[in-house]
Design a protein around this motif. Sequence first.
Motif, PDB file in Angstrom:
ATOM      1  N   TRP A   1       0.858  -1.173   0.000  1.00 35.22           N
ATOM      2  CA  TRP A   1       0.000   0.000   0.000  1.00 35.22           C
ATOM      3  C   TRP A   1       0.901   1.232   0.000  1.00 35.22           C
ATOM      4  CZ3 TRP A   1      -1.911   2.620   4.932  1.00 35.22           C
ATOM      5  CH2 TRP A   1      -2.686   3.733   4.632  1.00 35.22           C
ATOM      6  N   VAL A   2       0.742   2.097  -0.983  1.00 33.06           N
ATOM      7  CA  VAL A   2       1.493   3.347  -1.035  1.00 33.06           C
ATOM      8  C   VAL A   2       0.734   4.345  -0.165  1.00 33.06           C
ATOM      9  CG1 VAL A   2       2.417   5.169  -2.507  1.00 33.06           C
ATOM     10  CG2 VAL A   2       2.290   2.818  -3.369  1.00 33.06           C
ATOM     11  N   SER A   3       1.273   4.611   1.028  1.00 34.61           N
ATOM     12  CA  SER A   3       0.549   5.465   1.973  1.00 34.61           C
ATOM     13  C   SER A   3       0.912   6.938   1.861  1.00 34.61           C
ATOM     14  CB  SER A   3       0.772   4.983   3.408  1.00 34.61           C
ATOM     15  OG  SER A   3       2.128   5.081   3.764  1.00 34.61           O
ATOM     16  N   ASP A   4       2.042   7.246   1.214  1.00 29.98           N
ATOM     17  CA  ASP A   4       2.444   8.639   1.083  1.00 29.98           C
ATOM     18  C   ASP A   4       3.403   8.792  -0.090  1.00 29.98           C
ATOM     19  OD1 ASP A   4       2.482  11.328   1.788  1.00 29.98           O
ATOM     20  OD2 ASP A   4       4.092  11.086   3.254  1.00 29.98           O
ATOM     21  N   ILE A   5       3.342   9.932  -0.755  1.00 32.31           N
ATOM     22  CA  ILE A   5       4.250  10.249  -1.859  1.00 32.31           C
ATOM     23  C   ILE A   5       4.784  11.657  -1.630  1.00 32.31           C
ATOM     24  CG2 ILE A   5       4.482  10.602  -4.348  1.00 32.31           C
ATOM     25  CD1 ILE A   5       2.065   8.713  -4.684  1.00 32.31           C
ATOM     26  N   LYS A   6       6.099  11.788  -1.722  1.00 34.20           N
ATOM     27  CA  LYS A   6       6.737  13.096  -1.578  1.00 34.20           C
ATOM     28  C   LYS A   6       7.744  13.274  -2.706  1.00 34.20           C
ATOM     29  CE  LYS A   6       6.404  12.980   3.416  1.00 34.20           C
ATOM     30  NZ  LYS A   6       7.111  12.981   4.687  1.00 34.20           N
ATOM     31  N   CYS A   7       8.111  14.516  -2.956  1.00 33.44           N
ATOM     32  CA  CYS A   7       9.084  14.818  -4.004  1.00 33.44           C
ATOM     33  C   CYS A   7      10.153  15.753  -3.472  1.00 33.44           C
ATOM     34  CB  CYS A   7       8.427  15.517  -5.192  1.00 33.44           C
ATOM     35  SG  CYS A   7       7.094  14.610  -5.934  1.00 33.44           S
ATOM     36  N   THR A   8      11.328  15.630  -4.056  1.00 30.85           N
ATOM     37  CA  THR A   8      12.393  16.595  -3.836  1.00 30.85           C
ATOM     38  C   THR A   8      12.446  17.480  -5.072  1.00 30.85           C
ATOM     39  OG1 THR A   8      13.637  14.987  -2.542  1.00 30.85           O
ATOM     40  CG2 THR A   8      14.858  16.864  -3.388  1.00 30.85           C
ATOM     41  N   VAL A   9      12.503  18.783  -4.857  1.00 38.65           N
ATOM     42  CA  VAL A   9      12.505  19.737  -5.969  1.00 38.65           C
ATOM     43  C   VAL A   9      13.768  20.588  -5.904  1.00 38.65           C
ATOM     44  CG1 VAL A   9      11.294  21.687  -7.023  1.00 38.65           C
ATOM     45  CG2 VAL A   9       9.984  19.816  -5.998  1.00 38.65           C
ATOM     46  N   ASN A  10      14.456  20.704  -7.027  1.00 36.33           N
ATOM     47  CA  ASN A  10      15.614  21.587  -7.172  1.00 36.33           C
ATOM     48  C   ASN A  10      15.459  22.372  -8.463  1.00 36.33           C
ATOM     49  OD1 ASN A  10      17.098  20.872  -4.822  1.00 36.33           O
ATOM     50  ND2 ASN A  10      17.738  18.982  -5.830  1.00 36.33           N
ATOM     51  N   ASP A  11      15.674  23.680  -8.390  1.00 36.94           N
ATOM     52  CA  ASP A  11      15.551  24.557  -9.560  1.00 36.94           C
ATOM     53  C   ASP A  11      14.217  24.372 -10.285  1.00 36.94           C
ATOM     54  OD1 ASP A  11      18.074  25.730  -9.160  1.00 36.94           O
ATOM     55  OD2 ASP A  11      19.061  24.086 -10.230  1.00 36.94           O
ATOM     56  N   ASN A  12      13.147  24.297  -9.512  1.00 30.25           N
ATOM     57  CA  ASN A  12      11.778  24.175 -10.038  1.00 30.25           C
ATOM     58  C   ASN A  12      11.508  22.882 -10.799  1.00 30.25           C
ATOM     59  OD1 ASN A  12      11.012  26.694  -8.989  1.00 30.25           O
ATOM     60  ND2 ASN A  12      11.967  27.719 -10.730  1.00 30.25           N
ATOM     61  N   ALA A  13      12.312  21.864 -10.553  1.00 29.54           N
ATOM     62  CA  ALA A  13      12.106  20.560 -11.209  1.00 29.54           C
ATOM     63  C   ALA A  13      12.151  19.449 -10.165  1.00 29.54           C
ATOM     64  CB  ALA A  13      13.170  20.327 -12.273  1.00 29.54           C
ATOM     65  N   ILE A  14      11.306  18.453 -10.356  1.00 29.98           N
ATOM     66  CA  ILE A  14      11.325  17.295  -9.461  1.00 29.98           C
ATOM     67  C   ILE A  14      12.582  16.480  -9.753  1.00 29.98           C
ATOM     68  CG2 ILE A  14      10.176  15.122  -8.862  1.00 29.98           C
ATOM     69  CD1 ILE A  14       7.519  16.542  -9.543  1.00 29.98           C
ATOM     70  N   THR A  15      13.364  16.239  -8.702  1.00 27.22           N
ATOM     71  CA  THR A  15      14.608  15.488  -8.871  1.00 27.22           C
ATOM     72  C   THR A  15      14.552  14.103  -8.240  1.00 27.22           C
ATOM     73  OG1 THR A  15      15.529  16.533  -6.892  1.00 27.22           O
ATOM     74  CG2 THR A  15      16.027  17.558  -9.019  1.00 27.22           C
ATOM     75  N   GLU A  16      13.588  13.883  -7.338  1.00 30.48           N
ATOM     76  CA  GLU A  16      13.473  12.572  -6.708  1.00 30.48           C
ATOM     77  C   GLU A  16      12.057  12.373  -6.187  1.00 30.48           C
ATOM     78  OE1 GLU A  16      16.295  10.103  -3.768  1.00 30.48           O
ATOM     79  OE2 GLU A  16      15.459  11.914  -2.870  1.00 30.48           O
ATOM     80  N   TRP A  17      11.542  11.157  -6.378  1.00 25.25           N
ATOM     81  CA  TRP A  17      10.240  10.744  -5.842  1.00 25.25           C
ATOM     82  C   TRP A  17      10.492   9.856  -4.640  1.00 25.25           C
ATOM     83  CZ3 TRP A  17       5.788  12.567  -8.013  1.00 25.25           C
ATOM     84  CH2 TRP A  17       5.891  13.150  -9.263  1.00 25.25           C
TER      85      TRP A  17
END
Length: 67
Positions: free
Chosen positions: A39-55
């Motif tokens: 079960w995917v209970s949460d999703i977060k992203c890392t953003v650098n220079d207005n672009a998603i760099t990691e999920w």
Amino acid sequence: MSIAKVTEVISSSTVGIEDAVKQGVTRASKTLSGITGVWVSDIKCTVNDNAITEWRCTLKITFVLND
């Protein structure tokens, strides 16, 4: 009768959510046997220079305990 347990892991990917989930399940299966669901209970992203760099995904992995 079988007994199941749920463990929580956090996995990440620079490709996307689906890849993060696959990597998490693949890694968990190295130490857990009898995985029956995730079960995917949460999703977060890392953003650098207005672009998603990691999920990053928080996964709750269900597995059946051995007798």
